[in-house]
Design an enzyme around this catalytic site. Structure first.
Site, PDB file in Angstrom:
ATOM      1  N   GLU A   1       6.029  -0.566   4.182  1.00 43.10           N
ATOM      2  CA  GLU A   1       5.075  -0.551   3.073  1.00 43.10           C
ATOM      3  C   GLU A   1       4.319   0.764   3.114  1.00 43.10           C
ATOM      4  O   GLU A   1       3.893   1.213   4.182  1.00 43.10           O
ATOM      5  CB  GLU A   1       4.055  -1.698   3.153  1.00 43.10           C
TER       6      GLU A   1
ATOM      7  N   GLU B   1       2.880  -8.059   9.441  1.00 42.65           N
ATOM      8  CA  GLU B   1       1.480  -7.830   9.818  1.00 42.65           C
ATOM      9  C   GLU B   1       0.830  -9.026  10.522  1.00 42.65           C
ATOM     10  O   GLU B   1      -0.183  -9.570  10.050  1.00 42.65           O
ATOM     11  CB  GLU B   1       0.654  -7.413   8.600  1.00 42.65           C
TER      12      GLU B   1
END
Length: 490
Positions: A399, A207
């Site tokens: 995720e 991220e």
């Protein structure tokens, strides 16, 4: 059919610490400094919870691996923490750098002597620890996915308190400083050299846009360094892109395993689909948040000035797979550009949707929201996966999960999201894995221990792992038996 990976995922800082005897502490990361800063605590930028009171995976990893094995999983994703391997600076280890016509680093030469010098600086106790962790996973039959940077940086490379006080005078400026690229490449090469025999998949970053958006454009959310500086944000974007590409090259010198990057691909929808301004806001969000990295690292199309004008830079097109972290969507409305340096930031999240809902409530579309206030929107994992699939690389859901301490929403959340994921596969997406966040509760960054994502609750005093039975059985059944009946979500 290629093997499908079912797994769980953890990051080092959020899971490792918590031994009651205070062993296994890592006090050399930027986040360690950040969460205990008096200003941050006083102003409610952080919870005041401390990671050394946490989950204690560092000591109890064999227990967690066994829990994952008992779920029927065949893959496990973790982070090797940079600040553990190199608690002190590596600046003195020289590496030759070549640049392109834009001034970007196109090569970092890592020699045998470079690795030997790094080995002299490395913490060999921590190297041995991570080797033991990975060996245990391999013994249990897991495929291993290893991430090299999951938000944290060594404090010698990024001191967020200094940066907040004065970015220009700070000595350790993190990704704003180009030297972080070279240091990351050295770290990546060293880790690949030491661990390649135990790693099946590498990820450079997790991220990277979170670092940009929360660290440099939203100083009120509790993310280091907590400054508002659009020019710094632009540097961080480009430096992380280059760091990924050069780390990719370095890892490939020592490992045959695929190298990818993990992004939180968030589908954006206009608040009013009939308002062309809201439609444009959603397009700009998608380009800024999702496409900048996807375009650059998969196709070599780089927006150097962040003004929609892309140039072709082939040496940045380095990527074998795309990791996609999905939790919820964004619904956006148009605003006039917030920063002259970033004209594409012409959007704001609509209240009540996506990440901006009320905890354990409902969104304006009557979708439930989590303990975090995040809207449950299963169709979004389909849309975000199809965005990733456009780039022709294997996709892994790295995720997906929900903050739900009472285990009310999680079982249905898992089933509905996996169902949408398999709809994406049926429609041509090359998806090869799904990783649930998380096996156990964790330290949720600035929110501390308030937010509970685990399939297993963790008693923070005894460190006992206590199953949230509905979710544990739901995920186990999906992995071992399949999705089953359309209405089966318990």
């Amino acid at each position: 059919m290629k093997e499908f990976y079912w797994g769980v995922v953890q990051s080092a800082f959020q899971f490792e610490m918590g031994d009651p005897l205070r062993r296994g502490i890592d006090a050399r990361s930027d986040w360690w400094q950040w969460v205990r800063d008096p200003f941050n605590i006083k102003n409610d930028l952080v919870s005041g919870d401390l990671p050394e009171d946490g989950i204690n995976n560092y000591e109890l990893y064999e227990i967690d691996h066994r829990l994952a094995k008992d779920l029927g999983l065949n893959a496990y994703q973790l982070t090797i923490e940079w600040s553990r391997i190199f608690p002190c600076p590596t600046f003195g280890v020289e590496a030759e750098v070549e640049r392109d016509s834009y001034g970007l680093i196109k090569r970092v030469k890592i020699k045998k002597e470079t690795l030997e010098e790094l080995d002299g600086l490395a913490n060999h106790f921590e190297v041995a620890h991570y080797r033991a962790v990975l060996k245990n996973l391999k013994k249990l039959g897991f495929s291993t996915f290893v991430t090299l940077n999951h938000q944290t940086l060594p404090v010698w490379l990024h001191n967020p308190i200094e940066v907040r006080k004065n970015l220009e005078e700070a000595g350790a400026r993190g990704w704003v400083d180009e030297r972080s690229i070279v240091e990351f490449v050295k770290f990546s090469a060293y880790v690949a050299w030491k661990f390649s025999d135990l790693v099946d998949f590498w990820a450079t970053f997790d991220e990277p846009m979170v670092t940009v958006e929360l660290g440099y454009l939203a100083p009120y959310v509790g993310w280091p360094p907590g400054i508002l500086n659009p020019n710094a944000a632009k540097k961080v974007i480009i430096h992380q892109m280059v760091a990924h590409a050069r780390a990719y090259d370095a890892i490939k010198e020592f490992s045959k395993a695929p190298v990818g990057i993990i992004l939180n691909i968030i589908p954006a929808y206009p608040l009013n689909p009939r308002d062309e301004r809201d439609v444009k806001a959603a397009e700009n969000y998608d380009y800024f948040h999702n496409r900048l990295f996807l375009n650059a690292l998969n196709d070599g199309r780089v927006d150097l000035e962040l003004n929609w004008e892309e140039v072709k830079i082939d040496h940045l097109a380095r990527n074998d797979w795309i990791g996609n972290n999905y939790y919820t969507r964004e619904v956006v409305r148009w605003i006039e550009p917030k920063f002259k340096e970033l004209p594409m930031v012409s959007f704001v999240g609509a209240e009540g949707y996506g990440y901006s809902g009320n905890p354990m409530g409902v969104s304006p579309d009557n979708n439930p929201t989590s303990d975090f206030g995040w809207e449950v929107y299963p169709k979004g994992i389909y849309d975000s996966t199809m965005i990733a699939a456009e780039y022709g690389k294997p996709v892994y859901i790295t995720e997906n999960g929900i903050a739900d301490s009472k285990d009310i929403l999680r079982p249905r959340y898992i089933v509905s999201h996996v169902r949408e994921l398999f709809r994406a596969i049926e429609n041509g997406a090359d998806v090869r894995g799904y990783f649930h966040w998380a096996l156990t509760d964790n330290y949720e960054w600035a929110m501390g221990f308030k937010i509970r994502f685990g399939l297993y609750e963790v008693d923070l005093i005894t460190k006992e792992r206590i199953p949230r039975r509905k979710s544990v059985e739901t995920y186990r059944r999906i992995v071992t038996e399949g999705l089953g009946d359309e209405n089966d979500s318990s």
